[in-house]
Structure formats: C-alpha cells, structure tokens
Enzyme design. Structure first.
Site, PDB file in Angstrom:
ATOM      1  N   GLU A  91      40.092  19.662  28.852  1.00 41.28           N
ATOM      2  CA  GLU A  91      40.763  18.771  27.928  1.00 41.28           C
ATOM      3  C   GLU A  91      41.114  17.451  28.606  1.00 41.28           C
ATOM      4  O   GLU A  91      41.395  17.403  29.797  1.00 41.28           O
ATOM      5  CB  GLU A  91      42.030  19.434  27.406  1.00 41.28           C
ATOM      6  CG  GLU A  91      42.474  18.833  26.103  1.00 41.28           C
ATOM      7  CD  GLU A  91      43.581  19.653  25.467  1.00 41.28           C
ATOM      8  OE1 GLU A  91      43.404  20.067  24.322  1.00 41.28           O
ATOM      9  OE2 GLU A  91      44.608  19.867  26.114  1.00 41.28           O
ATOM     10  N   CYS A 104      44.618  11.219  31.055  1.00 39.57           N
ATOM     11  CA  CYS A 104      44.765  12.345  31.978  1.00 39.57           C
ATOM     12  C   CYS A 104      43.435  13.084  32.030  1.00 39.57           C
ATOM     13  O   CYS A 104      42.966  13.625  31.037  1.00 39.57           O
ATOM     14  CB  CYS A 104      45.884  13.266  31.478  1.00 39.57           C
ATOM     15  SG  CYS A 104      46.131  14.704  32.531  1.00 39.57           S
ATOM     16  N   CYS A 111      40.916  26.595  38.153  1.00 38.07           N
ATOM     17  CA  CYS A 111      41.377  26.156  39.475  1.00 38.07           C
ATOM     18  C   CYS A 111      41.534  27.390  40.348  1.00 38.07           C
ATOM     19  O   CYS A 111      42.000  28.430  39.886  1.00 38.07           O
ATOM     20  CB  CYS A 111      42.707  25.413  39.371  1.00 38.07           C
ATOM     21  SG  CYS A 111      43.315  24.812  40.966  1.00 38.07           S
ATOM     22  N   CYS A 115      48.493  28.590  41.713  1.00 33.85           N
ATOM     23  CA  CYS A 115      49.934  28.350  41.647  1.00 33.85           C
ATOM     24  C   CYS A 115      50.481  29.255  40.543  1.00 33.85           C
ATOM     25  O   CYS A 115      49.901  29.342  39.455  1.00 33.85           O
ATOM     26  CB  CYS A 115      50.221  26.878  41.351  1.00 33.85           C
ATOM     27  SG  CYS A 115      49.523  25.779  42.598  1.00 33.85           S
ATOM     28  N   CYS A 118      51.313  28.005  36.802  1.00 32.67           N
ATOM     29  CA  CYS A 118      50.310  27.154  36.161  1.00 32.67           C
ATOM     30  C   CYS A 118      49.293  28.021  35.431  1.00 32.67           C
ATOM     31  O   CYS A 118      48.683  28.897  36.042  1.00 32.67           O
ATOM     32  CB  CYS A 118      49.624  26.296  37.226  1.00 32.67           C
ATOM     33  SG  CYS A 118      48.192  25.385  36.602  1.00 32.67           S
ATOM     34  N   CYS A 344      49.926  18.894  31.727  1.00 31.57           N
ATOM     35  CA  CYS A 344      48.527  18.789  32.110  1.00 31.57           C
ATOM     36  C   CYS A 344      48.078  19.987  32.924  1.00 31.57           C
ATOM     37  O   CYS A 344      46.907  20.285  32.990  1.00 31.57           O
ATOM     38  CB  CYS A 344      48.286  17.522  32.919  1.00 31.57           C
ATOM     39  SG  CYS A 344      48.100  16.110  31.866  1.00 31.57           S
TER      40      CYS A 344
HETATM   41  N1  SAH Z   1      45.880  20.449  40.692  1.00 32.23           N
HETATM   42  C1  SAH Z   1      46.601  19.249  40.746  1.00 32.23           C
HETATM   43  C2  SAH Z   1      46.536  18.433  39.465  1.00 32.23           C
HETATM   44  C3  SAH Z   1      46.601  19.170  38.147  1.00 32.23           C
HETATM   45  S1  SAH Z   1      48.114  19.872  37.691  1.00 32.23           S
HETATM   46  C4  SAH Z   1      48.040  19.502  41.147  1.00 32.23           C
HETATM   47  O1  SAH Z   1      48.449  20.650  41.174  1.00 32.23           O
HETATM   48  O2  SAH Z   1      48.723  18.532  41.459  1.00 32.23           O
HETATM   49  C5  SAH Z   1      49.116  18.463  37.204  1.00 32.23           C
HETATM   50  C6  SAH Z   1      50.614  18.747  37.334  1.00 32.23           C
HETATM   51  O3  SAH Z   1      51.063  19.681  36.318  1.00 32.23           O
HETATM   52  C7  SAH Z   1      50.964  19.383  38.687  1.00 32.23           C
HETATM   53  O4  SAH Z   1      52.100  18.776  39.244  1.00 32.23           O
HETATM   54  C8  SAH Z   1      51.244  20.795  38.282  1.00 32.23           C
HETATM   55  O5  SAH Z   1      52.037  21.427  39.222  1.00 32.23           O
HETATM   56  C9  SAH Z   1      51.920  20.627  36.929  1.00 32.23           C
HETATM   57  N2  SAH Z   1      52.003  21.875  36.172  1.00 32.23           N
HETATM   58  C10 SAH Z   1      51.184  22.932  36.201  1.00 32.23           C
HETATM   59  N3  SAH Z   1      51.620  23.921  35.387  1.00 32.23           N
HETATM   60  C11 SAH Z   1      52.750  23.478  34.817  1.00 32.23           C
HETATM   61  C12 SAH Z   1      53.686  24.051  33.891  1.00 32.23           C
HETATM   62  N4  SAH Z   1      53.498  25.256  33.375  1.00 32.23           N
HETATM   63  N5  SAH Z   1      54.764  23.313  33.546  1.00 32.23           N
HETATM   64  C13 SAH Z   1      54.933  22.064  34.044  1.00 32.23           C
HETATM   65  N6  SAH Z   1      54.079  21.467  34.906  1.00 32.23           N
HETATM   66  C14 SAH Z   1      53.007  22.177  35.302  1.00 32.23           C
HETATM   67 FE1  SF4 Z   2      45.486  24.332  40.446  1.00 31.93          FE
HETATM   68 FE2  SF4 Z   2      47.423  24.479  38.626  1.00 31.93          FE
HETATM   69 FE3  SF4 Z   2      48.014  24.666  41.232  1.00 31.93          FE
HETATM   70 FE4  SF4 Z   2      47.236  22.294  40.212  1.00 31.93          FE
HETATM   71  S1  SF4 Z   2      49.104  23.422  39.666  1.00 31.93           S
HETATM   72  S2  SF4 Z   2      46.525  23.270  42.113  1.00 31.93           S
HETATM   73  S3  SF4 Z   2      45.764  23.005  38.656  1.00 31.93           S
HETATM   74  S4  SF4 Z   2      46.763  26.122  40.052  1.00 31.93           S
END
Ligand code: SAH
Ligand code: SF4
Length: 367
Positions: A91, A104, A111, A115, A118, A344
C-alpha cells in the site's frame, strides 16, 4: 520480455540506450517523459523520432505495479493498494497538506525483522520490491494527482508529491540496492527533483546499511527506537540483539556527518505498560545525550491479537513533557483521518483499510 524502463535511473537508461545504438540525450528525453510528464505510452513522446518510438514499443514498457484499488478518505488522504503478485499486496499513502504532499512508500512485501508490535512483521517476509515497484508508487501518485485541486489550498499541483517517507511496508535498508536506485530517481532533477531533506528513510536500525546509505545516498533519516534500553529493545525490536543500542547510537552520529538535516528523528511507538513509563523517558535522555535528535511519539495502533494496547493520553503527556523539559523537540501523533485510521507499519491485508494517522505526523515532520 520487454525491458521495464522504470527499473532504470538515468545512468542505467543511458547505458541501455547505448546498447540499442541510441545517443545518450535520447535517454534523457525519454527519462523526462516518463518521470516529469508521467507518460507511459511511447507514442505520446512527441519529440522522439518515430523510428525510436517504434523500437521502444517493441522492446520496452513503462510498467508500474497494477492498482488493486484506490481510495480517498474524507480528509483527502489518498491510498492505493497495489498487486505485486504475492500475499496481500503493498500500500502507498498520500497525505495532502497546504504546502506539501507526502507519499508513504513501501520497500518490501512483508518484513523479516519481526518487531512484535508491527503487523507487517507478524506477516513475515515475502520479497523485496524492484526499483520499478518502488519508483512506480511515486509515478502513480504523481500521475493520478497531477492537476487535481488541493482541498485546502485550492491550488492544483504539477508535482503533487513534494515529500517521500519510506515508512510503508518493509525495512528499506534490507533492500538497499533497489531503494538507493529509487531514491536517486526521486532526487534527480531530470525526474522528480526532490531535495534530500524532503526524502526520509525509516529504519529499525540496520547499522551497516545505515553507513552504506550515508555513503551512497544520504537522505533524512528516521530511526525506529521504541525502547530506551537493550533488555526491552531486544524483546520488541529483535534486530537489536544483532545491533544493540550503543552501536545504533554511534551509527546515528556517523550518519549525521553526511545527513541533509542536523538531527535524527527517533520514532517511538508507545505501548501501554511496556515502554511508556517516566523511567523510560528518563533513560531515553541518557541514551541519546550525544545524538542531536527529535522524537516522534506514536501511540500504538492496535491490530487483532497483537497483545499490546494503546497508552493512555495522560501517560503520553507525562512522557512527552519529560523529554520536552530536557530540551527535546517532541511531536505526537494526533488522531485524525479516522475513516482510514492506521500506521504505516501495518498496511495491507486485514488492516488494509487503514493509514491516515501516522502519515499526518510524518508529513508534518518531513516538511
Ligand atoms: N521498517 C521501517 C519502516 C516501516 S515501519 C521501520 O521499522 O522503521 C514505519 C513506522 O511505523 C516504524 O516506526 C514502525 O515502528 C511503526 N509501526 C509499526 N507498527 C506500528 C503499530 N502497530 N502502531 C504504530 N506504529 C507502528
Ligand atoms: Fe519491519 Fe515492522 Fe519492524 Fe519496520 S516495524 S522493521 S516494517 S517488522
């Protein structure tokens, strides 16, 4: 298979034209048509000799990923779901504001970094996006929005995308080569001409790749910190076991030598009862003492079976004030764009119909 010209930066396109027996300036003309005029049909490239246009028609295409759907929310936020042949697709989200429009952009399908908060991470990794699939998101957004009247400013823009944040699905620095080529096209005056300050890569902290990005294409950097000590960060951002905080902070300092801005943005997802206590804020101050930075606090965006909860508003306020009292600039995401609410980090799939909120914050910050 015809060659997809979206896979090339100007250097690559010039080399490909040379192989065809064509002059370099022809490559530049076609590059302009594709990226500046948003033209994908060679027949419309009117200042190109007919014989070359025919040759291109036989041997090349300008092909973005197929759009599954496009959606506009009540506050003007736009998003596209692209079919990339696997999983739930990717997206792309566009947030228009008075003086800018931020896109964005996704870098991978899924990924691998897992994390725990996420939903992309929970889906696992599928594959890297190609250069064409990354820059194709910018192409589609500019192409579809060009000439549209901005809802707030009342103006129409020739180049609606003024800022890009690599904060969609995936870890951009785990797909470094393709991301760097795509960034180069975003920055190239012969294509989108964005300034380095208006293009932001967000990373969970892949230290060696941060150094390589600094050498190859130093754009603005956001680092997903999310925890003030290794014990906690090991749990919620597992890549921390490989690149612990001391190394990450040193990498941030090294990055700043090359960066177009004089600070790193630390993203910090607030998880109720996990990382949102005053002691965590105080530890953050210690941790980042040597790194010029700003903080972006993001209330956790819930998804099914995540096991986490949003923080309370007053908890976030206390946390923010501790940082502010120590002299930090702190932004906090506001709740807007409820009809397509989401972060995002959790685009596509079951949570596909979400994306507005974090983008507001990112957009303000990337100004
Ligand atoms: N992988 C990269 C970029 C994509 S995620 C990274 O981790 O930085 C973009 C942002 O969204 C990151 O800061 C990530 O930690 C945050 N994010 C992921 N899941 C989320 C959630 N459930 N609620 C709020 N932010 C979230
Ligand atoms: Fe990957 Fe989500 Fe962690 Fe970003 S926040 S590195 S998209 S698992």
């Amino acid at each position: 298979m015809p060659q997809n010209l979206l896979d090339f930066d100007l250097q690559g396109l010039t080399a490909w034209f040379t192989e065809l027996g064509e002059k370099p300036f022809r490559a530049k003309q076609v590059f302009h048509w594709i990226h500046q005029s948003g033209v994908a049909d060679f027949a419309q490239m009117t200042d190109i000799a007919k014989s070359l246009r025919e040759k291109l028609q036989q041997q090349a295409v300008v092909q973005t990923p197929a759009i599954n759907y496009a959606h506009t929310s009540s506050d003007g936020t736009r998003k596209w779901l692209f079919d990339v042949g696997v999983a739930n697709g990717i997206e792309t989200v566009f947030i228009p504001e008075d003086d800018r429009g931020t896109l964005c952009v996704s870098s991978q399908v899924g990924c691998a970094l897992e994390c725990t908060f996420c939903s992309t991470g929970r889906q696992g990794f599928n594959r890297n996006l190609s250069v064409a699939e990354i820059i194709g998101q910018v192409w589609v957004a500019n192409h579809s929005l060009r000439g549209e009247v901005n809802r707030t400013s009342g103006e129409s823009a020739e180049r609606p995308v003024t800022n890009v944040v690599m904060m969609g699905m995936g870890e951009p620095l785990a797909n470094l080569d393709n991301v760097v080529t795509a960034l180069g096209i975003m920055l190239d005056d012969h294509a989108y001409g964005l300034s380095r300050r208006r293009v932001t890569v967000s990373t969970s902290g892949l230290v060696p790749a941060m150094d390589r990005l600094a050498e190859r294409c130093p754009v603005a950097l956001a680092v997903s910190l999310h925890a003030p000590n290794d014990a906690l960060r090991d749990q919620i951002v597992p890549i921390n076991k490989k690149y612990p905080l001391r190394e990450l902070m040193a990498a941030c300092q090294r990055y700043l030598v090359h960066a177009p801005r004089d600070f790193i943005t630390f993203e910090y997802v607030m998880l109720a009862g996990v990382n949102d206590q005053p002691e965590h804020a105080r530890q953050l101050i210690e941790l980042t003492r040597e790194v010029p930075c700003k903080f972006n606090l993001i209330p956790f965006n819930p998804f099914p079976d995540s096991g986490y909860e949003k923080p309370r508003t007053d908890t976030m306020r206390v946390f923010r004030e501790i940082l502010q009292d120590a002299g930090y600039v702190v932004t906090t995401r506001k709740t807007r764009g409820d009809d397509i609410d989401a972060a995002c980090g959790q685009l596509a799939g079951k949570v596909a119909d979400k994306s507005g909120r974090v983008m507001k914050r990112m957009n303000r910050e990337a100004a």
